[in-house]
Design a protein around this motif. Structure first.
Motif, PDB file in Angstrom:
ATOM      1  N   LEU A 200      44.295  43.114  47.452  1.00  0.00           N
ATOM      2  CA  LEU A 200      44.446  41.986  48.360  1.00  0.00           C
ATOM      3  C   LEU A 200      44.431  42.374  49.833  1.00  0.00           C
ATOM      4  O   LEU A 200      44.257  41.510  50.685  1.00  0.00           O
TER       5      LEU A 200
ATOM      6  N   PHE B  36      40.620  45.131  49.710  1.00  0.00           N
ATOM      7  CA  PHE B  36      39.439  44.585  49.023  1.00  0.00           C
ATOM      8  C   PHE B  36      38.798  45.572  48.067  1.00  0.00           C
ATOM      9  O   PHE B  36      37.578  45.625  47.946  1.00  0.00           O
TER      10      PHE B  36
ATOM     11  N   LEU C  90      37.223  44.488  43.576  1.00  0.00           N
ATOM     12  CA  LEU C  90      37.107  43.031  43.531  1.00  0.00           C
ATOM     13  C   LEU C  90      36.311  42.550  42.326  1.00  0.00           C
ATOM     14  O   LEU C  90      36.534  41.450  41.839  1.00  0.00           O
TER      15      LEU C  90
ATOM     16  N   PHE D 189      38.515  41.969  39.577  1.00  0.00           N
ATOM     17  CA  PHE D 189      39.493  40.981  40.039  1.00  0.00           C
ATOM     18  C   PHE D 189      38.916  39.578  39.942  1.00  0.00           C
ATOM     19  O   PHE D 189      39.596  38.632  39.558  1.00  0.00           O
ATOM     20  N   LEU D 190      37.634  39.423  40.267  1.00  0.00           N
ATOM     21  CA  LEU D 190      37.017  38.104  40.166  1.00  0.00           C
ATOM     22  C   LEU D 190      36.404  37.868  38.797  1.00  0.00           C
ATOM     23  O   LEU D 190      36.305  36.740  38.332  1.00  0.00           O
TER      24      LEU D 190
ATOM     25  N   VAL E   5      33.069  23.271  43.760  1.00  0.00           N
ATOM     26  CA  VAL E   5      34.046  24.296  44.134  1.00  0.00           C
ATOM     27  C   VAL E   5      34.247  25.308  43.019  1.00  0.00           C
ATOM     28  O   VAL E   5      34.659  26.438  43.258  1.00  0.00           O
ATOM     29  N   GLU E   6      33.965  24.901  41.779  1.00  0.00           N
ATOM     30  CA  GLU E   6      34.226  25.754  40.629  1.00  0.00           C
ATOM     31  C   GLU E   6      33.597  27.130  40.782  1.00  0.00           C
ATOM     32  O   GLU E   6      32.590  27.285  41.448  1.00  0.00           O
TER      33      GLU E   6
ATOM     34  N   THR F 282      33.157  31.133  41.735  1.00  0.00           N
ATOM     35  CA  THR F 282      33.558  32.165  42.683  1.00  0.00           C
ATOM     36  C   THR F 282      34.164  31.614  43.960  1.00  0.00           C
ATOM     37  O   THR F 282      35.105  32.196  44.493  1.00  0.00           O
ATOM     38  N   ALA F 283      33.640  30.480  44.446  1.00  0.00           N
ATOM     39  CA  ALA F 283      34.166  29.946  45.697  1.00  0.00           C
ATOM     40  C   ALA F 283      35.655  29.649  45.561  1.00  0.00           C
ATOM     41  O   ALA F 283      36.464  30.068  46.400  1.00  0.00           O
TER      42      ALA F 283
ATOM     43  N   LEU G 152      37.732  32.857  45.368  1.00  0.00           N
ATOM     44  CA  LEU G 152      37.904  33.529  46.652  1.00  0.00           C
ATOM     45  C   LEU G 152      38.955  32.837  47.493  1.00  0.00           C
ATOM     46  O   LEU G 152      39.754  33.490  48.172  1.00  0.00           O
ATOM     47  N   ILE G 153      38.977  31.506  47.444  1.00  0.00           N
ATOM     48  CA  ILE G 153      39.965  30.795  48.249  1.00  0.00           C
ATOM     49  C   ILE G 153      41.373  31.050  47.702  1.00  0.00           C
ATOM     50  O   ILE G 153      42.311  31.311  48.454  1.00  0.00           O
TER      51      ILE G 153
ATOM     52  N   ALA H 261      42.245  33.744  46.146  1.00  0.00           N
ATOM     53  CA  ALA H 261      42.540  35.124  46.534  1.00  0.00           C
ATOM     54  C   ALA H 261      42.983  35.185  47.986  1.00  0.00           C
ATOM     55  O   ALA H 261      43.883  35.941  48.337  1.00  0.00           O
ATOM     56  N   GLY H 262      42.353  34.373  48.850  1.00  0.00           N
ATOM     57  CA  GLY H 262      42.735  34.348  50.258  1.00  0.00           C
ATOM     58  C   GLY H 262      44.177  33.921  50.420  1.00  0.00           C
ATOM     59  O   GLY H 262      44.935  34.525  51.189  1.00  0.00           O
ATOM     60  N   ILE H 263      44.579  32.897  49.656  1.00  0.00           N
ATOM     61  CA  ILE H 263      45.957  32.414  49.786  1.00  0.00           C
ATOM     62  C   ILE H 263      46.938  33.457  49.246  1.00  0.00           C
ATOM     63  O   ILE H 263      47.977  33.739  49.854  1.00  0.00           O
TER      64      ILE H 263
ATOM     65  N   SER I 189      46.446  36.618  49.229  1.00  0.00           N
ATOM     66  CA  SER I 189      46.469  37.711  50.185  1.00  0.00           C
ATOM     67  C   SER I 189      47.350  37.362  51.379  1.00  0.00           C
ATOM     68  O   SER I 189      48.060  38.208  51.919  1.00  0.00           O
TER      69      SER I 189
ATOM     70  N   PRO J 219      43.237  38.109  54.600  1.00  0.00           N
ATOM     71  CA  PRO J 219      43.042  36.777  53.997  1.00  0.00           C
ATOM     72  C   PRO J 219      41.824  36.064  54.562  1.00  0.00           C
ATOM     73  O   PRO J 219      41.128  35.345  53.838  1.00  0.00           O
TER      74      PRO J 219
ATOM     75  N   PHE K 144      38.585  36.682  52.575  1.00  0.00           N
ATOM     76  CA  PHE K 144      38.462  35.889  51.347  1.00  0.00           C
ATOM     77  C   PHE K 144      38.100  34.447  51.682  1.00  0.00           C
ATOM     78  O   PHE K 144      37.198  33.857  51.084  1.00  0.00           O
TER      79      PHE K 144
ATOM     80  N   LEU L  13      30.822  27.935  49.323  1.00  0.00           N
ATOM     81  CA  LEU L  13      30.814  26.485  49.142  1.00  0.00           C
ATOM     82  C   LEU L  13      29.593  25.869  49.817  1.00  0.00           C
ATOM     83  O   LEU L  13      28.869  25.065  49.223  1.00  0.00           O
TER      84      LEU L  13
END
Lengths: 191, 205
Positions: free
Chosen positions: A19, A22, A25, A28-29, A165-166, A168-169, A172-173, A175-177, A179, B183, B186, B194
């Motif tokens: 996180l 990187f 990954l 992780f994904l 949105v389904e 990888t996108a 990733l989001i 994962a961003g949160i 992180s 973050p 990501f 998107l």
């Protein structure tokens, strides 16, 4: 002793391999749909990282002082073949453990987290025990990230998510949160 | 007639990496460098160019020797070839642009395990003649560089208010620091994907 705890917690939480660096990954994904698979992948990661720590210590000690330009090539080849040997030994000695971890081992060996571990602990000049503790912390951190991610993804399966949105996108989001949440650990040791 | 056909095949091999099979946005390969070093445009560009160098020369070499490499040890051979070129690029950067080399740190060395490079050797160079392999490698690496550059540009503008270290907004801009921290990587890639999905969806429907 304090040093060891610091190295461990730093690799586990503050500088989490997945996180905040990187590294690793792809699994992780890719392999985080189910909680139990993710957990087993994490365990396999810890296992390979310990082997990596041993190999990189040996190489740093006995080979690389004489041929520094071989660093990358030797790390990769030695780690990959060591893991292969351990895999064979495991298949023979403990088929049960092999069934649990075995399928992941080839996948992990060429993972950036593994090579990253070897390079980072070399750059930081860690000795034998420090390297081992660092590997444990890093492996634990990767496992933690994988399990958290898989847990969240299992929950999202029940939700009504727009088709766009389904995949990888969305991952990733998430994962961003995650992180962002882990950044909260940054102040842990600055008293 | 034949030359026209070969020209269209050439441009097809070259262009597919830039848009239709873009390694980062479509195939989602090589994520680690795409996120780790793109906290500024210049770092993203440097990483892209380093990857271009490695991918181009390893593809050429693999394609040249494709009939000599035994099938059982092909992956190992590819990795040794890739690791050699990464060592070369690591030393070149350290000699020419020590600042950037220091900032990218271990991530230059980690080009070895970039799945994009190994993937192209396995999927393309080991099966196709040298010319096509070179074009394919160039197209893929330009696509990769564009992706890295665009992530780097967005993150630098939002997180630092600058582009290629040139200040854009002046004093009153409050930088969105989270964007140059992990973050941000990501989130920016997530939102870029998107947008990419949306464009592709529109085209297909």
């Amino acid at each position: 002793m304090n040093d060891f705890i610091w190295i461990f917690v730093s690799a586990l939480l503050v500088n989490n391999f997945t996180l905040s660096y990187f590294l690793g990954l792809c699994p992780f994904l890719g392999v985080s749909q189910r909680l139990d698979t993710a957990f087993r992948l994490g365990l396999a990661n810890i296992f390979v990282m310990i082997i990596t720590a041993l190999c990189s210590y040996a190489l740093n000690q006995w080979v690389l002082p004489f041929a520094p330009y071989l660093r990358l090539i030797s790390f990769i080849i030695v780690i990959a073949s060591a893991v292969q040997f351990v895999e064979m030994a495991m298949k023979k000695l403990s088929p049960d453990l092999f069934r649990k971890l075995g399928i992941f081992l080839p996948l992990i060996t060429t993972n950036c987290a593994i090579l990253g571990l070897a390079l980072f602990s070399t750059n930081k000049g860690y000795g034998f025990w420090e390297g081992l503790v660092y590997a444990l912390g890093a492996g634990g951190g990767v496992t933690l990230a994988l399990v958290l991610m898989a847990g969240i993804r299992e929950e999202t399966r029940l939700l009504n998510i727009p088709k766009l949105v389904e995949g990888t996108a969305l991952n990733l989001i998430i994962a961003g949160i995650l992180s962002m949440a882990f950044m909260g650990f940054a102040g842990l040791f600055s008293t | 007639m034949k030359s026209q056909e070969s020209i269209s095949k050439n441009s097809e091999e070259f262009l597919k990496g830039i848009w239709r099979e873009n390694p980062v946005f479509v195939a989602v390969l090589g994520m680690c460098p795409a996120l780790a070093v793109t906290n500024s445009a210049i770092n993203g560009l440097a990483m892209g160019l380093a990857t271009t160098f490695v991918l181009f020369f390893s593809s050429t070499l693999v394609s040249l020797f494709r009939s000599f490499i035994p099938k059982q040890v092909r992956i190992t051979t590819f990795i040794v070839i890739i690791a050699t070129f990464v060592t070369v690029v690591d030393m070149l950067l350290a000699a020419w642009v020590p600042d950037i080399h220091k900032e990218l740190g271990a991530f230059i060395a980690l080009i070895v395990v970039n799945c994009l490079i190994l993937g192209r050797q396995e999927a393309f160079s080991s099966k196709n003649p040298v010319g096509y392999s070179m074009l394919d490698a160039l197209g893929m690496s330009i696509g990769f560089t564009i992706a890295l550059l665009s992530i780097g540009v967005i993150r630098e503008i939002l997180g630092n208010g600058s582009l290629f270290n040139i200040d854009l907004f002046g004093q009153n801009f409050e930088p969105w620091i989270i964007m140059i921290l992990p973050p941000g990587g990501f989130l920016v890639l997530g939102f870029l994907l998107l947008c990419f999905n949306r464009v592709l969806n529109k085209k297909s429907s």
